[in-house]
Design a protein around this motif. Structure first.
Motif, mmCIF file in Angstrom:
data_model
loop_
_atom_site.group_PDB
_atom_site.id
_atom_site.type_symbol
_atom_site.label_atom_id
_atom_site.label_comp_id
_atom_site.label_asym_id
_atom_site.label_seq_id
_atom_site.Cartn_x
_atom_site.Cartn_y
_atom_site.Cartn_z
ATOM 1 N N SER A 34 0.841 -1.202 0.000
ATOM 2 C CA SER A 34 0.000 0.000 0.000
ATOM 3 C C SER A 34 0.869 1.242 0.000
ATOM 4 O O SER A 34 2.030 1.214 0.385
ATOM 5 C CB SER A 34 -0.903 0.025 1.234
ATOM 6 O OG SER A 34 -1.680 -1.135 1.348
ATOM 7 N N ILE A 47 -3.727 5.870 0.470
ATOM 8 C CA ILE A 47 -3.836 6.286 -0.923
ATOM 9 C C ILE A 47 -4.290 5.134 -1.810
ATOM 10 O O ILE A 47 -5.257 5.254 -2.553
ATOM 11 C CB ILE A 47 -2.491 6.816 -1.443
ATOM 12 C CG1 ILE A 47 -2.096 8.076 -0.696
ATOM 13 C CG2 ILE A 47 -2.571 7.102 -2.940
ATOM 14 C CD1 ILE A 47 -3.079 9.197 -0.862
ATOM 15 N N ALA A 48 -3.577 4.032 -1.746
ATOM 16 C CA ALA A 48 -3.863 2.935 -2.667
ATOM 17 C C ALA A 48 -3.292 1.649 -2.112
ATOM 18 O O ALA A 48 -2.327 1.656 -1.345
ATOM 19 C CB ALA A 48 -3.261 3.222 -4.040
ATOM 20 N N THR A 57 -6.703 -3.791 -7.131
ATOM 21 C CA THR A 57 -6.297 -2.511 -6.549
ATOM 22 C C THR A 57 -7.491 -1.755 -5.967
ATOM 23 O O THR A 57 -8.649 -2.006 -6.342
ATOM 24 C CB THR A 57 -5.617 -1.632 -7.607
ATOM 25 O OG1 THR A 57 -6.521 -1.426 -8.709
ATOM 26 C CG2 THR A 57 -4.350 -2.289 -8.128
ATOM 27 N N TYR A 58 -7.174 -0.844 -5.082
ATOM 28 C CA TYR A 58 -8.197 0.006 -4.483
ATOM 29 C C TYR A 58 -7.562 1.353 -4.200
ATOM 30 O O TYR A 58 -6.407 1.415 -3.763
ATOM 31 C CB TYR A 58 -8.734 -0.611 -3.196
ATOM 32 C CG TYR A 58 -9.805 0.230 -2.546
ATOM 33 C CD1 TYR A 58 -9.504 1.081 -1.491
ATOM 34 C CD2 TYR A 58 -11.120 0.190 -3.014
ATOM 35 C CE1 TYR A 58 -10.480 1.867 -0.910
ATOM 36 C CE2 TYR A 58 -12.100 0.973 -2.433
ATOM 37 C CZ TYR A 58 -11.773 1.813 -1.378
ATOM 38 O OH TYR A 58 -12.743 2.593 -0.814
ATOM 39 N N TYR A 59 -8.325 2.430 -4.454
ATOM 40 C CA TYR A 59 -7.802 3.783 -4.302
ATOM 41 C C TYR A 59 -8.736 4.639 -3.459
ATOM 42 O O TYR A 59 -9.958 4.466 -3.488
ATOM 43 C CB TYR A 59 -7.656 4.451 -5.673
ATOM 44 C CG TYR A 59 -6.741 3.731 -6.621
ATOM 45 C CD1 TYR A 59 -7.219 2.743 -7.473
ATOM 46 C CD2 TYR A 59 -5.377 4.049 -6.675
ATOM 47 C CE1 TYR A 59 -6.378 2.087 -8.347
ATOM 48 C CE2 TYR A 59 -4.534 3.397 -7.556
ATOM 49 C CZ TYR A 59 -5.039 2.419 -8.384
ATOM 50 O OH TYR A 59 -4.198 1.767 -9.251
ATOM 51 N N VAL A 63 -7.714 10.293 -5.475
ATOM 52 C CA VAL A 63 -6.652 10.019 -6.457
ATOM 53 C C VAL A 63 -7.121 9.108 -7.583
ATOM 54 O O VAL A 63 -6.353 8.833 -8.516
ATOM 55 C CB VAL A 63 -5.399 9.423 -5.792
ATOM 56 C CG1 VAL A 63 -4.920 10.295 -4.642
ATOM 57 C CG2 VAL A 63 -5.628 7.993 -5.350
ATOM 58 N N LYS A 64 -8.343 8.631 -7.517
ATOM 59 C CA LYS A 64 -8.857 7.748 -8.571
ATOM 60 C C LYS A 64 -8.769 8.430 -9.932
ATOM 61 O O LYS A 64 -9.137 9.591 -10.082
ATOM 62 C CB LYS A 64 -10.307 7.372 -8.276
ATOM 63 C CG LYS A 64 -10.469 6.267 -7.267
ATOM 64 C CD LYS A 64 -11.948 5.906 -7.107
ATOM 65 C CE LYS A 64 -12.130 4.817 -6.080
ATOM 66 N NZ LYS A 64 -13.570 4.483 -5.879
ATOM 67 N N THR A 68 -1.902 5.362 -10.175
ATOM 68 C CA THR A 68 -1.973 3.937 -10.464
ATOM 69 C C THR A 68 -0.927 3.199 -9.637
ATOM 70 O O THR A 68 0.264 3.519 -9.728
ATOM 71 C CB THR A 68 -1.737 3.647 -11.953
ATOM 72 O OG1 THR A 68 -2.703 4.356 -12.738
ATOM 73 C CG2 THR A 68 -1.854 2.153 -12.230
ATOM 74 N N ILE A 69 -1.382 2.227 -8.868
ATOM 75 C CA ILE A 69 -0.462 1.382 -8.103
ATOM 76 C C ILE A 69 -0.217 0.102 -8.892
ATOM 77 O O ILE A 69 -1.133 -0.447 -9.512
ATOM 78 C CB ILE A 69 -1.021 1.071 -6.694
ATOM 79 C CG1 ILE A 69 0.039 0.343 -5.852
ATOM 80 C CG2 ILE A 69 -2.323 0.290 -6.763
ATOM 81 C CD1 ILE A 69 -0.376 0.181 -4.377
ATOM 82 N N LEU A 80 4.004 3.652 -7.667
ATOM 83 C CA LEU A 80 2.847 4.534 -7.664
ATOM 84 C C LEU A 80 3.063 5.576 -8.756
ATOM 85 O O LEU A 80 3.900 6.470 -8.609
ATOM 86 C CB LEU A 80 2.655 5.227 -6.313
ATOM 87 C CG LEU A 80 1.374 6.066 -6.200
ATOM 88 C CD1 LEU A 80 0.139 5.147 -6.224
ATOM 89 C CD2 LEU A 80 1.378 6.905 -4.936
#
Length: 116
Positions: A34, A47-48, A57-59, A63-64, A68-69, A80
């Protein structure tokens, strides 16, 4: 377990940066990774995150669509990618590794400053 972040710096609004977090001392592929950030005088915020199982993934909402993670298990590294950066994104960014047993580890942080 050691986590080392890199890639922070000074960027203008609308610019991009890619942060990296290299892990050592643990089977990286089994860890949930994360990113968090902490702005001056504010609490650290999530954040992510990216799963160790299927790469899902989850944001956080703010920041969506911009961040991008991703992870490269062969390189023991999580990334990131941050696009369309805003002044409000200025913070120290931290990566976190969570082992299956629940133990967590943090990196030392990398400063991201968005300013014109």
């Amino acid at each position: 377990v050691q986590l080392v972040e890199s890639g922070g710096g000074l960027v203008q609004p609308g610019g991009s940066l890619r942060l990296s977090c290299a892990a050592s001392g643990f089977t990286f592929s089994g860890a949930v990774m994360s990113w968090y950030r902490q702005a001056p005088e504010k609490e650290r915020e999530f954040i992510a995150t990216i799963s160790s199982v299927d790469g899902s993934t989850y944001y956080v909402e703010s920041v969506k669509g911009r961040f991008t993670i991703s992870r490269d298990n062969a390189k023991n590294t999580v990334y990131l990618q941050m696009n369309s950066l805003k002044i409000a994104d200025t913070a120290v960014y931290y990566c976190k590794l969570a082992r299956p047993n629940g133990v967590t580890y943090w990196g030392q942080g990398t400063q991201v400053t968005v300013s014109s």
